[in-house]
Design an enzyme around this catalytic site. Structure first.
Site, PDB file in Angstrom:
ATOM      1  N   ARG A  75      47.522  -9.511  27.490  1.00  0.00           N
ATOM      2  CA  ARG A  75      48.281 -10.525  28.229  1.00  0.00           C
ATOM      3  C   ARG A  75      49.264  -9.845  29.184  1.00  0.00           C
ATOM      4  O   ARG A  75      49.559  -8.678  29.043  1.00  0.00           O
ATOM      5  CB  ARG A  75      49.039 -11.434  27.260  1.00  0.00           C
ATOM      6  N   LYS A  84      52.294  -6.454  14.876  1.00  0.00           N
ATOM      7  CA  LYS A  84      51.164  -7.132  15.503  1.00  0.00           C
ATOM      8  C   LYS A  84      49.833  -6.590  14.978  1.00  0.00           C
ATOM      9  O   LYS A  84      49.587  -5.390  14.998  1.00  0.00           O
ATOM     10  CB  LYS A  84      51.251  -6.952  17.027  1.00  0.00           C
ATOM     11  N   ARG A  92      61.000 -13.192  21.029  1.00  0.00           N
ATOM     12  CA  ARG A  92      61.269 -12.005  20.196  1.00  0.00           C
ATOM     13  C   ARG A  92      62.229 -12.382  19.083  1.00  0.00           C
ATOM     14  O   ARG A  92      63.048 -13.281  19.235  1.00  0.00           O
ATOM     15  CB  ARG A  92      61.974 -10.913  21.010  1.00  0.00           C
TER      16      ARG A  92
HETATM   17  C1  BTN Z   1      47.264  -9.546  23.900  1.00  0.00           C
HETATM   18  O1  BTN Z   1      47.801  -8.973  24.855  1.00  0.00           O
HETATM   19  O2  BTN Z   1      47.850  -9.717  22.843  1.00  0.00           O
HETATM   20  C2  BTN Z   1      45.844 -10.048  24.029  1.00  0.00           C
HETATM   21  C3  BTN Z   1      44.849  -8.976  23.754  1.00  0.00           C
HETATM   22  C4  BTN Z   1      43.397  -9.432  23.859  1.00  0.00           C
HETATM   23  C5  BTN Z   1      42.439  -8.277  23.723  1.00  0.00           C
HETATM   24  C6  BTN Z   1      41.023  -8.743  23.643  1.00  0.00           C
HETATM   25  S1  BTN Z   1      39.917  -7.465  23.103  1.00  0.00           S
HETATM   26  C7  BTN Z   1      38.555  -8.470  23.474  1.00  0.00           C
HETATM   27  C8  BTN Z   1      38.860  -9.190  24.773  1.00  0.00           C
HETATM   28  N1  BTN Z   1      38.474  -8.404  25.911  1.00  0.00           N
HETATM   29  C9  BTN Z   1      39.531  -7.985  26.621  1.00  0.00           C
HETATM   30  O3  BTN Z   1      39.471  -7.268  27.643  1.00  0.00           O
HETATM   31  N2  BTN Z   1      40.661  -8.457  26.076  1.00  0.00           N
HETATM   32  C10 BTN Z   1      40.392  -9.281  24.916  1.00  0.00           C
END
Ligand code: BTN
Length: 325
Positions: free
Chosen positions: A123, A188, A322
């Protein structure tokens, strides 16, 4: 990388996956490659995040045994008939990108998983560090005929689906951090990135990306917040094929229910898992910070913050929540 070296790398991994020592010579003989070629493939695999030891006189050994993802195994472990097709990929830029570039030909319920991502997306434009075989990188496709407004709160329902899947596998202490994070022991464990495509007033495609840490290599760098993985709390090796099967069962169920009933079907489950319920939090909205007490979510999935005796709803976008301690 050529198709042939990709194939050799997968075969090499299958050979060393059991976690035992294998000499370069024996590996070379089995694969019809020189020892130097084996050594190069091992370097390339290490660069993808695999913990591989090399010991003089003994050969190569994975730090821990690895069970590779296999479509047939995942399908055999599913308890519900699959809504959509599944692709198991090896190394890919991003599973979300894989889905995004194929939405025209995909049907709802399609999913893909990969062993590693070279450009995993998180994100807020962050990178999702995606070492080989260490996690679940899964993208799931769903098209909402009723359009964008039917998707309000979807990431919260997905959080509930992931925590249900983990609970089924014996991981009970999961919590959810609004809007998209899955926490274990205050760190996390997993993140959700939902990408949306569609025009106002027409059907809307959602690409639901899930990154879930299973057994991260000890030498991992590049993650800028406290994180954990399932291996830290599991008493035996986590079977990633089973994890994917249970996740897909949950996602199929969740998306069908969400399309019919929306967020209300998941609100009370979400509130029970809320990491910040009745806890002091700070909300970061661009360069502004608001402090208060977390008071759960409302019907459209907005975060509720009590500040100076008033409860105010904050919607998605660029907000981060947070702990305020
Ligand atoms: C976050 O930032 O918390 C979200 C992370 C999401 C990662 C997943 S891994 C599978 C899918 N493909 C990606 O490129 N991102 C999501």
């Amino acid at each position: 990388m050529s198709k042939l070296s990709d194939q050799h790398r997968i075969q090499l991994l299958q050979l060393i996956a059991n976690g035992a020592f294998h000499s370069g010579e024996a590996l070379g003989e089995t694969l019809g490659l020189s020892r130097a070629a084996i050594s190069n493939h091992i370097k390339a695999l290490s660069a993808l995040g695999l913990d591989i030891f090399s010991v003089k006189g003994k050969g190569y050994r994975l730090a821990a045994p690895l069970s590779l993802l296999q479509a047939e195994q995942i399908l055999a472990l599913r308890r519900r008939p699959a809504v959509g097709a599944l692709d198991v990929l090896n190394i890919i830029d991003s599973t979300n990108q894989h889905v995004k570039s194929r939405t025209a030909e995909l049907a709802s319920g399609y999913a893909c998983v990969a062993e590693a991502q070279t450009a995993g997306r998180g994100r807020h434009g962050r990178t999702w560090v995606s070492p080989y075989g260490a996690s679940i990188y899964l993208s799931y496709f769903w098209s909402f005929a009723q359009g964008y407004q039917a998707m309000a709160g979807l990431s919260l329902a997905i959080g509930v689906a992931i925590s249900e899947a983990l609970r089924e596998l014996g991981f009970a202490d999961i919590q959810l951090k609004w809007p998209n994070d899955i926490y274990l022991n205050s760190k996390k464990l997993a993140g959700v990135l939902i990408e949306v495509e569609g025009q106002v007033g027409s059907a809307c495609d959602s690409i639901i990306g899930i990154g879930l840490n299973v057994a991260l290599p000890s030498s991992l760098e590049g993650i800028d917040q406290p994180f954990t993985d399932l291996a830290s709390v599991a008493d035996q090796q986590v079977d990633r094929n089973q994890l994917v099967a249970v996740l897909l069962d949950q996602l199929d169920h969740t998306l069908q229910l969400f399309e019919q009933q929306g967020l209300p079907a998941f609100s009370s489950a979400w509130q029970q898992l809320d990491l910040f319920r009745n806890k002091p939090v700070k909300l970061i909205l661009g360069d502004q910070t608001v402090r208060g007490m977390g008071r759960g979510i409302n019907d459209s999935g907005a975060f509720l913050l009590e500040h100076e005796g008033q409860i105010k709803a904050y919607h998605g976008g660029e907000i981060s929540v947070r702990a305020d301690d």
